[in-house]
Design an enzyme around this catalytic site. Structure first.
Site, mmCIF file in Angstrom:
data_model
loop_
_atom_site.group_PDB
_atom_site.id
_atom_site.type_symbol
_atom_site.label_atom_id
_atom_site.label_comp_id
_atom_site.label_asym_id
_atom_site.label_seq_id
_atom_site.Cartn_x
_atom_site.Cartn_y
_atom_site.Cartn_z
ATOM 1 C CB CYS A 179 -0.836 -16.484 12.065
ATOM 2 S SG CYS A 179 -0.401 -18.091 12.777
ATOM 3 C CG HIS A 327 -0.506 -17.002 7.949
ATOM 4 N ND1 HIS A 327 0.776 -17.308 8.363
ATOM 5 C CD2 HIS A 327 -1.337 -17.804 8.669
ATOM 6 C CE1 HIS A 327 0.719 -18.251 9.289
ATOM 7 N NE2 HIS A 327 -0.553 -18.563 9.490
ATOM 8 C CG ASN A 357 1.142 -21.681 10.427
ATOM 9 O OD1 ASN A 357 1.771 -20.652 10.605
ATOM 10 N ND2 ASN A 357 -0.132 -21.785 10.768
#
Length: 401
Positions: A179, A327, A357
């Site tokens: 990520c 993020h 996500n």
């Protein structure tokens, strides 16, 4: 941590000649003589491709490439799978509900690869859209960075992606930082421009974590989706540098809280005096394993600190931020970071509810939507931060356009 601006005096951009007609371009550093300009120059060397075999060619002098240049973000693009999986859909698979998921994560839907769709195809689409916005030809791209932890090929996907995009003069490689990947790739791109003297870098963040999710575990299957996003980073005069400051960090002690280990790592090397068992089992990865509470604590503590360090390097107060783009992992993390930095909600970019996500794709995907919607405009200052497996995290203060 290095402030991107102020490291070199302004220099004029130098147009660069590229090898054409099946040539691949590399770079050789050339140290100037006493009478040469202060800037370090580079000269290209090309390797020719003949019947699929790459053969080294003698270095040929070309137009100089000037190091010490700044970087600017001039184009973005994104792509998502066609299949939408809602919270209600997941409630038919695991014991959960739309209200339960939304209250704890802010997620309502996510996109998941299906049929013949691949992460590579999403990457190619996002890259082409970024080039179109930037009005840069594919064969003018010098470097392609594919930020992913889920490549279609274990040996890397950048070379295949750049070939399908048409970047015939570019070199490419993968960056694996989950990520945090896009932030790492973005900073890497600017360092290649500043220290390598190249002109155009395509940074792609793409992941398909749906392939590594245990769809019977409601703690993780509710979180992840698939997507790709890309930006075109271009060299500019140092006094126009769009990377104002950055900070990158890692702590391997936190790896136990978020990982996706090989499923047969213990069986490859047996306990019989260290002699491997033959034939070894087929290598593959298991499901994503996450301690949600520990990852949450890590993120709400480290992300604001990282952004504050990047702002300090940039010499800017938090009040100078036009947009906060984190993020897209959990809306509560985003809200906590915004509160810590005293940034109002109307300056926070979030599309988490629609996509979940998407790992390395989340920041460029959200950026692309904000730019195309007219929210982010040329000259806007964006504080962006990625965080996740490793544990790794990083922040960058960038100016759009």
């Amino acid at each position: 941590m290095v402030a991107a601006s102020g490291l070199a005096p302004p220099r004029l951009a130098v147009s660069c000649a590229r090898a054409r007609g099946g040539h691949r371009v590399g770079f050789v550093r050339s140290v100037p003589g006493a009478s040469a300009p202060a800037a370090v120059q580079l000269r290209c060397c090309a390797s020719t491709v003949d019947d699929g075999v790459v053969s080294a060619a003698a270095p040929k002098p070309r137009l100089p490439r000037v190091v010490g240049m700044g970087s600017k973000l001039i184009g973005c693009g994104s792509a998502t799978p066609s299949l939408t999986v809602s919270n209600d859909d997941l409630s038919k698979i695991v014991e959960t509900s739309d209200e339960w998921i939304a209250a704890r994560t802010g997620i309502r839907n996510r996109r998941v690869l299906s049929g013949d769709e691949t992460m590579r195809e999403l990457s190619v689409q996002a890259a082409k859209r970024a080039l179109e916005m930037a009005q840069v030809n594919a064969d003018d791209v010098d470097l392609v960075l594919l930020c992913t932890s889920t490549p279609d090929d274990l040996f890397g996907g950048a070379a295949r992606v750049l070939a399908e995009v048409g970047c015939t003069n570019a070199f490419g490689f993968d960056i694996t930082a989950a990520c945090s990947g896009f932030i790492v790739g973005l900073i890497t791109a600017t360092r290649f421009i500043k220290g390598g003297g190249i002109q155009n870098v395509l940074v792609i963040g793409a992941d398909a974590l749906s392939q590594f999710v245990d769809w019977t575990d409601r703690g993780t299957c509710i979180l992840f989706g698939d997507a790709a996003g890309a930006v075109l980073v271009q060299a500019c005069n140092a006094d126009e540098d769009g990377l104002l400051g950055f900070c990158v960090q890692s702590d391997g002690n936190g790896q136990r809280h978020l990982n996706c280990p090989s499923s047969n790592i213990d069986s490859i090397l047996s306990k019989t005096n260290g002699v491997p068992s033959f034939p070894p089992k087929k290598g593959n990865s298991s499901y994503i394993e996450m301690n949600g509470k520990e990852v949450f604590r890590f993120a709400v503590r480290c992300v604001p600190q990282s952004i504050e360090k990047a702002l300090e390097e940039a010499g800017l107060p938090a009040s100078s931020i036009d947009w906060l783009l984190l993020h897209q992992a959990n809306q509560r993390i985003i809200d906590a970071a915004a509160t810590r930095l005293d940034i109002p909600s109307d300056k926070v970019i979030s599309n988490l509810a629609n996509y979940g996500n998407t790992s390395a794709a989340s920041i460029p995907l959200a950026l692309d939507e904000a730019v195309r919607a007219g929210k982010v405009k040329a000259g806007d200052v964006i504080a962006t931060s990625g965080f996740g497996a490793g544990l790794t995290w990083g922040s960058a203060i960038v100016k759009w356009g």
